[in-house]
Design a protein around this motif. Structure first.
Motif, mmCIF file in Angstrom:
data_model
loop_
_atom_site.group_PDB
_atom_site.id
_atom_site.type_symbol
_atom_site.label_atom_id
_atom_site.label_comp_id
_atom_site.label_asym_id
_atom_site.label_seq_id
_atom_site.Cartn_x
_atom_site.Cartn_y
_atom_site.Cartn_z
ATOM 1 N N ARG A 75 37.417 12.735 -50.627
ATOM 2 C CA ARG A 75 36.864 11.890 -49.553
ATOM 3 C C ARG A 75 35.577 12.484 -49.011
ATOM 4 O O ARG A 75 34.612 11.751 -48.740
ATOM 5 N N VAL A 76 35.570 13.807 -48.843
ATOM 6 C CA VAL A 76 34.360 14.440 -48.322
ATOM 7 C C VAL A 76 33.186 14.178 -49.268
ATOM 8 O O VAL A 76 32.088 13.804 -48.834
ATOM 9 N N ILE A 77 33.428 14.324 -50.566
ATOM 10 C CA ILE A 77 32.350 14.102 -51.536
ATOM 11 C C ILE A 77 31.819 12.673 -51.397
ATOM 12 O O ILE A 77 30.610 12.438 -51.308
ATOM 13 N N LEU A 78 32.743 11.713 -51.342
ATOM 14 C CA LEU A 78 32.308 10.318 -51.294
ATOM 15 C C LEU A 78 31.627 9.981 -49.972
ATOM 16 O O LEU A 78 30.648 9.243 -49.929
ATOM 17 N N MET A 79 32.150 10.560 -48.886
ATOM 18 C CA MET A 79 31.534 10.263 -47.588
ATOM 19 C C MET A 79 30.134 10.850 -47.509
ATOM 20 O O MET A 79 29.227 10.235 -46.950
ATOM 21 N N GLU A 80 29.958 12.046 -48.093
ATOM 22 C CA GLU A 80 28.620 12.641 -48.032
ATOM 23 C C GLU A 80 27.655 11.894 -48.952
ATOM 24 O O GLU A 80 26.483 11.738 -48.620
ATOM 25 N N LEU A 81 28.162 11.415 -50.090
ATOM 26 C CA LEU A 81 27.310 10.579 -50.938
ATOM 27 C C LEU A 81 26.868 9.347 -50.155
ATOM 28 O O LEU A 81 25.702 8.933 -50.197
ATOM 29 N N ALA A 82 27.814 8.781 -49.410
ATOM 30 C CA ALA A 82 27.500 7.582 -48.634
ATOM 31 C C ALA A 82 26.458 7.903 -47.564
ATOM 32 O O ALA A 82 25.549 7.117 -47.297
ATOM 33 N N ARG A 83 26.615 9.073 -46.936
ATOM 34 C CA ARG A 83 25.638 9.453 -45.912
ATOM 35 C C ARG A 83 24.247 9.575 -46.533
ATOM 36 O O ARG A 83 23.253 9.142 -45.962
ATOM 37 N N ILE A 84 24.199 10.162 -47.733
ATOM 38 C CA ILE A 84 22.895 10.318 -48.390
ATOM 39 C C ILE A 84 22.290 8.948 -48.670
ATOM 40 O O ILE A 84 21.122 8.704 -48.357
ATOM 41 N N THR A 85 23.096 8.020 -49.225
ATOM 42 C CA THR A 85 22.508 6.712 -49.539
ATOM 43 C C THR A 85 22.064 6.010 -48.260
ATOM 44 O O THR A 85 21.021 5.350 -48.252
ATOM 45 N N ASP A 86 22.834 6.178 -47.206
ATOM 46 C CA ASP A 86 22.454 5.555 -45.939
ATOM 47 C C ASP A 86 21.093 6.085 -45.481
ATOM 48 O O ASP A 86 20.194 5.315 -45.111
ATOM 49 N N HIS A 87 20.935 7.397 -45.525
ATOM 50 C CA HIS A 87 19.672 7.991 -45.085
ATOM 51 C C HIS A 87 18.527 7.652 -46.046
ATOM 52 O O HIS A 87 17.380 7.505 -45.617
ATOM 53 N N LEU A 88 18.853 7.551 -47.344
ATOM 54 C CA LEU A 88 17.798 7.214 -48.303
ATOM 55 C C LEU A 88 17.219 5.842 -47.987
ATOM 56 O O LEU A 88 16.005 5.646 -47.965
ATOM 57 N N ILE A 89 18.112 4.902 -47.722
ATOM 58 C CA ILE A 89 17.655 3.546 -47.389
ATOM 59 C C ILE A 89 16.795 3.600 -46.135
ATOM 60 O O ILE A 89 15.692 3.057 -46.081
ATOM 61 N N CYS A 90 17.308 4.269 -45.114
ATOM 62 C CA CYS A 90 16.607 4.280 -43.832
ATOM 63 C C CYS A 90 15.215 4.896 -43.990
ATOM 64 O O CYS A 90 14.224 4.312 -43.586
ATOM 65 N N ASP A 106 27.895 16.547 -33.472
ATOM 66 C CA ASP A 106 28.259 16.022 -34.781
ATOM 67 C C ASP A 106 29.781 15.986 -34.845
ATOM 68 O O ASP A 106 30.431 17.002 -34.632
ATOM 69 N N VAL A 107 30.338 14.825 -35.128
ATOM 70 C CA VAL A 107 31.802 14.696 -35.140
ATOM 71 C C VAL A 107 32.409 15.610 -36.199
ATOM 72 O O VAL A 107 33.500 16.139 -36.032
ATOM 73 N N ARG A 108 31.685 15.819 -37.303
ATOM 74 C CA ARG A 108 32.223 16.641 -38.388
ATOM 75 C C ARG A 108 32.484 18.066 -37.927
ATOM 76 O O ARG A 108 33.345 18.760 -38.462
ATOM 77 N N VAL A 109 31.711 18.530 -36.958
ATOM 78 C CA VAL A 109 31.875 19.895 -36.479
ATOM 79 C C VAL A 109 32.792 19.931 -35.257
ATOM 80 O O VAL A 109 33.646 20.796 -35.122
ATOM 81 N N MET A 110 32.611 18.960 -34.368
ATOM 82 C CA MET A 110 33.365 18.996 -33.113
ATOM 83 C C MET A 110 34.826 18.632 -33.293
ATOM 84 O O MET A 110 35.695 19.284 -32.737
ATOM 85 N N ASN A 111 35.084 17.582 -34.031
ATOM 86 C CA ASN A 111 36.473 17.186 -34.291
ATOM 87 C C ASN A 111 36.642 17.046 -35.794
ATOM 88 O O ASN A 111 36.668 15.931 -36.320
ATOM 89 N N PRO A 112 36.739 18.162 -36.510
ATOM 90 C CA PRO A 112 36.734 18.063 -37.974
ATOM 91 C C PRO A 112 37.884 17.216 -38.493
ATOM 92 O O PRO A 112 38.995 17.267 -37.963
ATOM 93 N N TYR A 113 37.584 16.422 -39.488
ATOM 94 C CA TYR A 113 38.589 15.593 -40.141
ATOM 95 C C TYR A 113 38.396 15.809 -41.628
ATOM 96 O O TYR A 113 37.336 16.259 -42.066
ATOM 97 N N SER A 114 39.403 15.526 -42.407
ATOM 98 C CA SER A 114 39.289 15.581 -43.860
ATOM 99 C C SER A 114 38.691 16.903 -44.351
ATOM 100 O O SER A 114 37.826 16.917 -45.220
ATOM 101 N N SER A 115 39.145 18.010 -43.779
ATOM 102 C CA SER A 115 38.757 19.358 -44.254
ATOM 103 C C SER A 115 37.296 19.707 -44.052
ATOM 104 O O SER A 115 36.769 20.565 -44.766
ATOM 105 N N TYR A 116 36.604 19.093 -43.140
ATOM 106 C CA TYR A 116 35.195 19.465 -42.949
ATOM 107 C C TYR A 116 35.046 20.900 -42.455
ATOM 108 O O TYR A 116 33.998 21.500 -42.607
ATOM 109 N N GLN A 117 36.141 21.434 -41.850
ATOM 110 C CA GLN A 117 36.050 22.809 -41.362
ATOM 111 C C GLN A 117 35.932 23.807 -42.505
ATOM 112 O O GLN A 117 35.528 24.946 -42.289
ATOM 113 N N ASP A 118 36.243 23.392 -43.734
ATOM 114 C CA ASP A 118 36.176 24.319 -44.865
ATOM 115 C C ASP A 118 34.746 24.529 -45.354
ATOM 116 O O ASP A 118 34.505 25.419 -46.161
#
Lengths: 187, 422
Positions: free
Chosen positions: B130-145, B260-272
């Motif tokens: 999930r982390v891999i896919l979510m980060e890919l999604a973040r990249i595509t989102d930023h690429l478009i923007c 950043d939610v990933r740091v403040m309330n880590p979900y899906s192993s973002y703390q790793d």
């Protein structure tokens, strides 16, 4: 000596095991100190998030107080939304507020309930700019009126709509049409 | 004061803005010279530069904006209402269609909310996937923007470079889930299927080739004189105002707040994972652009770490009541058939409770507030859509600036109409 040394980490461990519960206890103590214990009812912690119900007479003061509070700095309005429970007589409509302290990373959920015959709630636009559209959304969907709001008009639906579609009595399809039924749209 | 969407309010803001900001050409005529002859300009609803369907009625004094009224709701699809009549699995396609530039994040956020409600523990491998896919999604989102921000300033080349890369990411999605845009790839309890060898191969190849393209894109823009003239000090917002407006994500970080939610309330192993939160200083268009660029690099770091340490094991939880069984098992196994039937027909009964779960979406904190009364469908589902929250600040950000500034401000805020209206 050795026993003492062992017991201190054990205590820390116990506290560290559930830091969320500890934060919630601190937050609740602060809420009671600032606004009095009688201001809150139905205090619970579903899935680790402190939730309390208060009244619409107090909600503005409480959120203003939390915004200005220097200790916890609960000054981020994450979201607010309306809800409708038709079977709760005298408390049919509700508003739910999610607040967040970005400094201490504590979240709080506040709820208020009020009768559908008198859907009036104080506005938060004087405290949070972000409340502007959220309140317009709650007005649009549930017909909740926020006196003092600078521009309380429908936001997502068309202006000439004459009902508030998120109330439970309106079917999924266009509530004013009679030629369609809900039968085949989910259950 | 939050009176920006009334004309009186914005008039007050413009007066203040004028006092603070010197005009570009001090000899240019002012409002008083023309006896306050103003122009009303409809920017949108359908205009390429509005990136979706919403309208801004701007009052213009020559080239300067003195007030504006934003109108939204043109693609409102009543997702919150529809969700009240649908079982949990059938809500997944709705979430796909909110921020369609990064639909896997919406998907995963929704599934994590349901998992929290049902108390389903997701295995480590699925979390990393999930982390891999979510980060890919973040990249595509930023690429478009960022690519389109280039187009809005007149630079088409960067957009072409980045769209090409986005297509390659979509091919990875296609390998993983079978779909490109509205991916619908998560499941309650994990992933629908494991990464195939081809998907991993495509991902590794892309991770090798993409950095060079990204570097070239940055070379083209970051210190480009023309670009900087268009975006530096344009559409700025202070950290205090941004917080008051409920900004999250890159728009808030550009103003200097490292939330950043990933740091403040880590979900899906973002703390790793080891990554940094880029922050800006002024909150202007240039800062937002740079923060997004830097986040792309950080996302690449996370993907590399996740891929390197991808744990072995199951890719979904052992939760037959909630997790859709594999299709092959449905054909051969009676129990699988029964569970499949019950899940598809929405016979899952959720416990009574209310959950708020948020993930770091492409443009901010994407929250799901789910109230369950013990039925098969949510009693109430509220989406905290970051676009909806920060588009209301748009008027305040562009008042006192020129029309061309308004265009780049809008594209750098990354307002996605689907998420705004939901």
């Amino acid at each position: 000596m050795a026993e003492q040394n062992e017991s201190i980490p054990a205590q820390e461990q116990a506290a560290a095991q559930d830091p969320a519960a500890q934060k919630n206890a601190q937050l609740l103590a602060l809420l009671h100190r600032l606004f009095g214990a009688d201001a809150f009812t139905d205090v619970e912690e579903p899935y680790g998030l402190l939730t309390a119900t208060t009244t619409r007479e107090r909600i503005h003061d409480i959120i203003a107080g939390l915004q200005q509070d220097q200790e916890l700095q609960l000054n981020f309005l994450t979201t607010m939304c309306g809800m409708h429970w038709p079977e709760k007589e005298g408390q049919e409509l509700g508003m739910v507020y999610h607040l967040h302290s970005l400094v201490h990373n504590v979240r709080l959920r506040l709820k208020i309930f009020f009768p559908i015959a008198d859907p009036v709630v104080p506005t938060l636009t004087d405290l949070y700019s972000t409340a502007n559209w959220m309140e317009r959304e709650a007005f649009d969907f549930f017909g909740i009126i926020f006196p003092g709001h600078p521009n309380l008009i429908r936001i997502l639906n068309v202006e000439d709509m004459d009902y508030h579609p998120m109330r439970r009595e309106y079917a999924l399809e266009d509530g004013t049409r009679e030629d369609k039924t809900d039968l085949f749209f989910g259950r | 004061m939050a009176v920006n969407d009334t004309l009186e309010g914005t008039h007050k803001i413009i007066e203040e803005a004028r006092e603070q900001q010197p005009r570009i050409n001090p000899l240019a005529p002012t409002v008083n010279d023309f006896n306050q002859e103003l122009t009303t300009l409809n920017l949108g609803p359908t205009h390429p530069a509005t990136h979706g369907i919403f309208q801004n009625i701007l009052q213009m004094d020559g080239e300067r904006i003195i007030s504006g009224v934003p109108t939204i709701g043109y693609i409102h699809r009543a997702f919150e209402k529809i969700a009240e009549r649908r079982p949990f699995y059938q809500i997944t396609p709705l979430t796909d269609r909110m921020n369609y530039c990064s639909s896997p994040i919406n998907n995963m956020g929704w599934h994590m909310t349901v998992e929290k409600l049902l108390g389903v523990e997701v295995p480590k491998r699925a979390q990393y996937m999930r982390v891999i896919l979510m980060e890919l999604a973040r990249i595509t989102d930023h690429l478009i923007c960022n690519g389109i921000l280039g187009v809005d300033t007149g630079a088409f080349t960067g957009f072409l470079y980045l769209m090409d890369e986005r297509e390659k990411v979509y091919e990875i999605y296609e390998e993983v889930s079978g779909a490109r845009l509205t991916t619908n790839m998560g499941r309650v309890g994990g992933m629908e299927r494991d990464f195939t060898p081809v998907a991993l191969q495509k991902l590794r190849t892309w991770l090798k080739t993409f950095p060079a393209v990204m570097q070239e894109f940055e070379k083209m823009f970051n210190r480009n004189r023309i670009f900087m003239d268009r975006v530096v000090d344009v559409g700025g917002i202070s950290a205090e105002r941004a917080l008051n407006y409920g900004f999250t994500g890159p728009n808030l970080r550009a103003a200097g707040v490292d939330y950043d939610v990933r740091v403040m309330n880590p979900y899906s192993s973002y703390q790793d994972f080891d990554f940094e939160i880029p922050v800006g200083t002024k909150g202007d268009t240039y800062d937002r652009f740079m923060v997004r660029n830097e986040e792309i690099w950080q996302s690449l770091r996370i993907i590399n770490q996740a891929l390197e340490n991808l744990p072995e094991g199951p890719y979904h939880a052992d939760a037959p009541h909630y997790y859709l069984p594999p299709k092959q098992a449905v054909y051969k196994n009676m129990e699988a058939l029964i569970y499949h039937f019950k899940i598809v027909m929405g016979e899952i009964e959720a416990p009574v409770g209310e959950v708020y779960h948020s993930v770091e979406g492409g443009n901010g904190e994407l929250g799901f507030y789910l109230v369950s009364d013990g039925g098969r469908t949510p009693y109430r589902l509220h989406f905290r859509r970051p676009c909806f929250i920060y588009y209301q600040a748009y008027t305040e950000m562009v008042v006192g600036q020129t029309l061309s500034d308004a265009i780049v401000t809008l594209s750098s805020m990354n307002v996605i109409a689907g998420e705004l209206d939901a």
